[in-house]
Design a protein around this motif. Sequence first.
Motif, PDB file in Angstrom:
ATOM      1  N   THR A 297      53.721  49.238  12.336  1.00  0.00           N
ATOM      2  CA  THR A 297      52.884  49.474  13.930  1.00  0.00           C
ATOM      3  C   THR A 297      53.737  48.496  14.590  1.00  0.00           C
ATOM      4  O   THR A 297      55.271  47.098  14.289  1.00  0.00           O
ATOM      5  CB  THR A 297      51.941  48.703  13.001  1.00  0.00           C
ATOM      6  OG1 THR A 297      50.323  48.154  14.281  1.00  0.00           O
ATOM      7  CG2 THR A 297      52.205  47.503  12.225  1.00  0.00           C
ATOM      8  N   TYR A 298      53.746  48.342  16.448  1.00  0.00           N
ATOM      9  CA  TYR A 298      54.437  47.753  16.323  1.00  0.00           C
ATOM     10  C   TYR A 298      52.830  47.012  17.666  1.00  0.00           C
ATOM     11  O   TYR A 298      52.056  47.402  18.310  1.00  0.00           O
ATOM     12  CB  TYR A 298      54.795  48.501  17.473  1.00  0.00           C
ATOM     13  CG  TYR A 298      55.822  47.261  19.278  1.00  0.00           C
ATOM     14  CD1 TYR A 298      56.803  46.527  19.130  1.00  0.00           C
ATOM     15  CD2 TYR A 298      55.105  47.907  20.441  1.00  0.00           C
ATOM     16  CE1 TYR A 298      56.754  45.891  19.918  1.00  0.00           C
ATOM     17  CE2 TYR A 298      55.040  47.406  21.200  1.00  0.00           C
ATOM     18  CZ  TYR A 298      56.322  46.251  21.240  1.00  0.00           C
ATOM     19  OH  TYR A 298      57.594  45.536  22.404  1.00  0.00           O
ATOM     20  N   GLN A 299      53.039  45.784  18.496  1.00  0.00           N
ATOM     21  CA  GLN A 299      52.738  44.726  19.290  1.00  0.00           C
ATOM     22  C   GLN A 299      53.181  44.417  20.292  1.00  0.00           C
ATOM     23  O   GLN A 299      54.240  44.007  20.366  1.00  0.00           O
ATOM     24  CB  GLN A 299      51.965  44.131  18.786  1.00  0.00           C
ATOM     25  CG  GLN A 299      51.093  42.781  19.424  1.00  0.00           C
ATOM     26  CD  GLN A 299      50.053  43.714  20.168  1.00  0.00           C
ATOM     27  OE1 GLN A 299      50.106  43.442  21.298  1.00  0.00           O
ATOM     28  NE2 GLN A 299      49.154  44.076  20.092  1.00  0.00           N
ATOM     29  N   GLN A 300      52.875  45.268  21.753  1.00  0.00           N
ATOM     30  CA  GLN A 300      52.591  44.505  22.993  1.00  0.00           C
ATOM     31  C   GLN A 300      53.133  43.688  23.359  1.00  0.00           C
ATOM     32  O   GLN A 300      53.656  42.733  23.923  1.00  0.00           O
ATOM     33  CB  GLN A 300      52.138  45.790  23.638  1.00  0.00           C
ATOM     34  CG  GLN A 300      53.204  45.676  24.995  1.00  0.00           C
ATOM     35  CD  GLN A 300      52.692  46.782  25.864  1.00  0.00           C
ATOM     36  OE1 GLN A 300      51.132  47.874  25.942  1.00  0.00           O
ATOM     37  NE2 GLN A 300      53.012  47.028  27.360  1.00  0.00           N
ATOM     38  N   GLN A 301      51.930  43.164  23.168  1.00  0.00           N
ATOM     39  CA  GLN A 301      51.936  41.580  23.109  1.00  0.00           C
ATOM     40  C   GLN A 301      52.566  40.898  22.718  1.00  0.00           C
ATOM     41  O   GLN A 301      53.273  39.670  23.437  1.00  0.00           O
ATOM     42  CB  GLN A 301      50.467  41.065  22.851  1.00  0.00           C
ATOM     43  CG  GLN A 301      49.086  41.767  24.104  1.00  0.00           C
ATOM     44  CD  GLN A 301      48.515  42.967  23.824  1.00  0.00           C
ATOM     45  OE1 GLN A 301      49.322  43.621  23.293  1.00  0.00           O
ATOM     46  NE2 GLN A 301      47.434  43.383  24.322  1.00  0.00           N
ATOM     47  N   THR A 302      52.861  41.152  21.195  1.00  0.00           N
ATOM     48  CA  THR A 302      54.236  40.017  20.923  1.00  0.00           C
ATOM     49  C   THR A 302      55.637  40.154  20.635  1.00  0.00           C
ATOM     50  O   THR A 302      56.419  39.508  20.527  1.00  0.00           O
ATOM     51  CB  THR A 302      53.564  39.552  19.631  1.00  0.00           C
ATOM     52  OG1 THR A 302      53.507  40.891  18.656  1.00  0.00           O
ATOM     53  CG2 THR A 302      52.434  38.980  19.296  1.00  0.00           C
TER      54      THR A 302
ATOM     55  N   PRO B 247      45.851  41.658  18.979  1.00  0.00           N
ATOM     56  CA  PRO B 247      46.883  41.890  20.542  1.00  0.00           C
ATOM     57  C   PRO B 247      47.201  40.585  20.330  1.00  0.00           C
ATOM     58  O   PRO B 247      47.897  39.535  20.813  1.00  0.00           O
ATOM     59  CB  PRO B 247      45.932  41.821  21.299  1.00  0.00           C
ATOM     60  CG  PRO B 247      44.677  42.665  20.679  1.00  0.00           C
ATOM     61  CD  PRO B 247      45.163  42.950  19.323  1.00  0.00           C
TER      62      PRO B 247
ATOM     63  N   ALA C  24      48.820  46.112  13.875  1.00  0.00           N
ATOM     64  CA  ALA C  24      49.054  44.713  15.020  1.00  0.00           C
ATOM     65  C   ALA C  24      48.116  44.200  16.420  1.00  0.00           C
ATOM     66  O   ALA C  24      47.579  45.461  16.466  1.00  0.00           O
ATOM     67  CB  ALA C  24      50.310  44.265  15.189  1.00  0.00           C
TER      68      ALA C  24
END
Length: 318
Positions: A152-157, A216, A214
């Motif tokens: 998974t990938y979280q743009q905010q972090t 936000p 993930a």
Amino acid sequence: MNRLQLLLFGCCWTVIGGYAQEQQVVLHKQRAFPTTIPAGNYSGITWLGGSRYAVVNDKAEESGYHLFVIDIDSITGKIKHAREDGFRSGGVANRDEEGIAFFAPDSTVFISGESDNDVLEYTINGRLTGRRLQVPDVFKKAKGNKGLEALTYQQQTGLFYIISEKPLKGDSYQRIQSFGDDLQPACQWLYQMDKPSPKVEEGQHTNGVPALAAMPDGRLLVMEREVFRPKNSIGSWVKNHIYVVTPTKEMKGQCLEKQLVVSFQTRFNLSTRSFANYEGMCLGPRLVDGRQVLVLICDSQNQYKGYLKDWIKTIVLP
């Protein structure tokens, strides 16, 4: 809602007509679309925005992903319709691809393979870019169905996360590994799966972690899945538990405390054919009232013997 869910999400209220209504986790019924989604071995899903999702198939002939269009009701979170809209091929052989994550900064996708325990980048059209996550060597030692399943990938972090499906050789815990936008390893934590259910009869039994999502705010949803199939298949079941953990730098190297978000079970017996081996999970859109939709997809083993279906399910978080 149980106490753990209250601790996790708090008492979330919406005011309707002057009355405050408590919001709870909502499990919607799973749905299948046999006329618009071909039989497959769908093992991972990621949201591309709008109604578009990228879905990997761990037994596709070629590496790449399917484009799914999933129409979700913006008020209830129920699935209204879904269809497959073609395959984006990488032009190389499939790598037993299990996890997929949309990398918003470059509008690309990363796909994890369990046969090579590698995570490679693809263009939105499915072609390999030549970039990859720099996966630590310890994950390369995983064999069989103990390798890289979830991604998974979280743009905010700005962080990717991976986890092995089962503990690696010599480990009693699983390892969660994060990576920065530079694709280099960042932090690693330990994760303890639930103990499997007691065996009551002979059959095939397995458990593991097939999916991550993930949040936000930096928290991480972890899906644990336990599958049991007796010799004649009648009485088969799948138990799914979704937990949340908070992987912080201060907790690096430690075993993360987990809290239950929701659990559910599907079955195959003489009266029920809801059996669904959910292997993919991602965050979807937010509803008009701000609640978060979680989208799940199952691996039907190509609609095994005509008994199983390619189920899709949504869960609404407060």
